[in-house]
Scaffold this active site. Structure first.
Site, PDB file in Angstrom:
ATOM      1  CD  GLU A 191      -2.061   2.215  -3.532  1.00  0.00           C
ATOM      2  OE1 GLU A 191      -3.208   2.743  -3.899  1.00  0.00           O
ATOM      3  OE2 GLU A 191      -1.456   2.226  -2.545  1.00  0.00           O
ATOM      4  CG  ASP A 221      -2.101   0.958   1.022  1.00  0.00           C
ATOM      5  OD1 ASP A 221      -2.657   1.405   0.210  1.00  0.00           O
ATOM      6  OD2 ASP A 221      -2.041   1.894   2.322  1.00  0.00           O
TER       7      ASP A 221
END
Length: 564
Positions: free
Chosen positions: A277, A212
């Site tokens: 990401e 993330d």
């Protein structure tokens, strides 16, 4: 059991290069205990469904102990399962069953920030300014005569300033919610802790990590001002994400972190991987996250953001393949995820949106590289736009009016009424309510219906898994795609052995070249287009018009062909 014993597609250590990965938003996938919230045992009970769908791996959103201010992306304990999802035994049982069915497991890791109830941050709040406890995070003195102004002009992704002031006068950085304080990744203790967290889950058998905010852990030296804010320009800083430079994203030093993580992944057998990401302003900068000494993949969000036009998709695909060529690795493709409006709705909603979404699925599955599905897209689910405001839980909603809750509504499994079999019989209403009109969209209603979106996905993924032009990892430059001439508003490309093309832009094929080749055609124009020159249809997102000769591909439809 090793997943390779149940699924030859996941046998190789580079299984991720062509994998179909299914994103499970844990809270909204399946509820095993009737409390209205999805959990690990719910996932476990639906693993046969995912195997039969034809995916190779699951990506699980955070299930760690958390106060759930941001759907679990505010982690209080990275080594514990939150009680609402189960416990570590449930996780172990789930991953054992998944591997037994040939499914790999990727888990989310959230390294940019912790929860504000993480023991480290609790200790930092109790400590004095300048203490070792505060040095694990980004604490700073404010500006102004009495330190009453934030240390700089950075904005939160969720709206408003990225700084919160404490009673003792210091400020702390949070690029997201104030309940998500940013870690100081120049602190050796932070780096050592996350290396141990990776090992903890690798020891439990996970096959990879989705990282993330992989571009965000390092902030520019001196924390310099950007020079403008949304209050002064009407434009939010987040609008620069992927388009320009921000001092809190994509700093060069972040690659030192991944060069330290890669040997850990490589030290475990069986092809452990990591996908970022990450957002960067150029393909060259994004490509730096991928390579033999860093990460295996980075998400291609440009494909998700493409408009419904042949030119837009053509440009995005070419750019993504060029990025892949830089590092000699395949790219990733994604149409929806837990942060974006579902693509049925983005493409026009209703019948038009669903027709286009089905065509986009065939386009995506035919491209070289790996593909990431978001739960429910195989059912053709639209975005839920009319959730009552008091039920929305996205922390950005109160500050920006934008909510991601509409794509997080729990899945409809069976039955005529909400919550559509999300939990056992007699369950309470799901944590977000499903619309009253979703009965035709349930997995049960679509199962076995040859015209359903679920069966389209099953057939397409089965062909993708078995067809030599689609299942083999792209070689060399990571492309493996040849564009064919087609009319305005039409995309056509060939995968596999080159048998040449005929004068009409279709595939001529050699004596046996067609058996190892596949042609994908997508009609994004305003009229049906002839497709006789492309060969034998393998699968179509909508029925072809016309007699066996003179066949036409309808508007907003896609088809795969075996060259003659």
């Amino acid at each position: 059991m090793d997943p390779a014993q149940a699924n030859p597609r996941t046998a190789r250590d580079d299984w991720w290069r062509t994998a179909a990965v299914y994103q499970v938003y844990v809270r909204s996938f399946a509820d095993s205990d009737g409390d209205g919230i999805g959990d690990l045992q719910g996932i476990r009970s639906r693993l046969p469904y995912l195997r039969d769908l034809g995916v190779d791996a699951l990506w699980l959103t955070p299930f760690y102990r958390s106060p759930m201010v941001d759907g679990g992306y505010d982690v209080a304990d990275y080594r514990e399962v939150d009680p609402m999802f189960g416990d570590l035994t449930d996780f172990d049982e789930m991953i054992t069953d998944a591997h037994g069915l040939g499914l790999r497991i990727i888990v989310d890791i959230v390294p940019n920030h912790t929860s504000d109830v993480h023991p480290w941050f609790v200790a930092a709040l109790a400590a004095a300014p300048g203490s070792a406890e505060r040095d694990r995070y980004m604490f700073r003195d404010g500006r102004g005569e009495h330190g009453e102004e934030p240390p700089n002009d950075w904005e939160s992704i969720f709206g408003g300033p990225a700084w919160t002031r404490l009673p003792d006068g210091q400020w702390y950085l949070h690029l997201f919610d104030p309940a998500q304080p940013d870690l100081n990744w120049r602190h050796p203790e932070v780096r050592a802790e996350f290396e141990q967290i990776l090992r903890f889950w690798l020891d439990r058998g996970v096959d990879g990590f989705r990282i993330d905010v992989a571009h965000g852990m390092i902030k520019a030296d001196g924390l310099p001002d950007i020079g403008w804010t949304s209050a002064t320009t009407g434009r939010r800083q987040i609008e620069l994400l992927g388009k320009g430079r921000l001092p809190y994203f994509d700093q060069d030093e972040v690659h030192d972190i991944y060069r330290a993580w890669r040997p850990i992944l490589d030290s475990y057998p069986g092809g452990r991987m990591a996908v970022a990401e990450a957002w960067a302003e150029t393909p060259q900068r994004l490509a730096r996250y991928i390579g033999p000494d860093e990460l295996h993949q980075a998400f291609n969000f440009d494909f998700l953001d493409a408009t419904w036009s042949a030119d837009s998709f053509h440009k995005v695909i070419d750019t993504a393949l060029a990025e892949a060529a830089i590092v000699g690795a395949p790219t990733t493709w994604v149409l929806s995820n837990h942060d974006k409006q579902r693509h049925v709705t983005r493409y026009g909603d209703g019948e038009v949106g669903l027709r286009r979404a089905r065509a986009a699925a065939l386009l995506m599955f035919a491209l070289p590289g790996s593909t990431y599905l978001y739960q429910g897209e195989e059912l053709g689910l639209p975005e839920v736009l009319d959730l009552p405001d008091h039920l929305r839980q996205d922390p950005a909603f109160g500050r920006t009016g934008h909510s991601r809750d509409g794509c997080r509504v729990p899945l409809p499994w069976s039955g005529e009424d909400p919550p559509y079999g999300f939990g056992p019989a007699g369950s309470v209403e799901s944590w977000l309510p499903a619309p009253a009109g979703w009965a035709p969209l349930t997995a049960q209603a679509q199962d076995g219906d040859p015209d359903s979106t679920l069966e389209l996905y099953r057939r397409a993924l089965a062909i993708r898994a078995e067809h030599p032009a689609l299942r083999d990892a792209p070689a060399g430059d990571g492309t493996g795609l040849t564009w064919l001439e087609a009319g305005p508003g039409v995309l056509a490309f060939r995968r596999g052995d080159d048998g040449g093309t005929d004068t009409d832009g279709g595939a001529a094929g050699g004596a046996d070249g067609g058996a190892h080749a596949l042609i994908c055609v997508v009609n994004l124009s305003g009229a049906p287009v002839p497709v006789d020159g492309y060969g034998v249809p393998l699968i179509t997102s909508a029925p072809l018009d016309g007699p066996p000769r003179g066949r036409l591909l309808p508007v907003d439809a896609a088809a795969w062909f075996r060259p003659a």
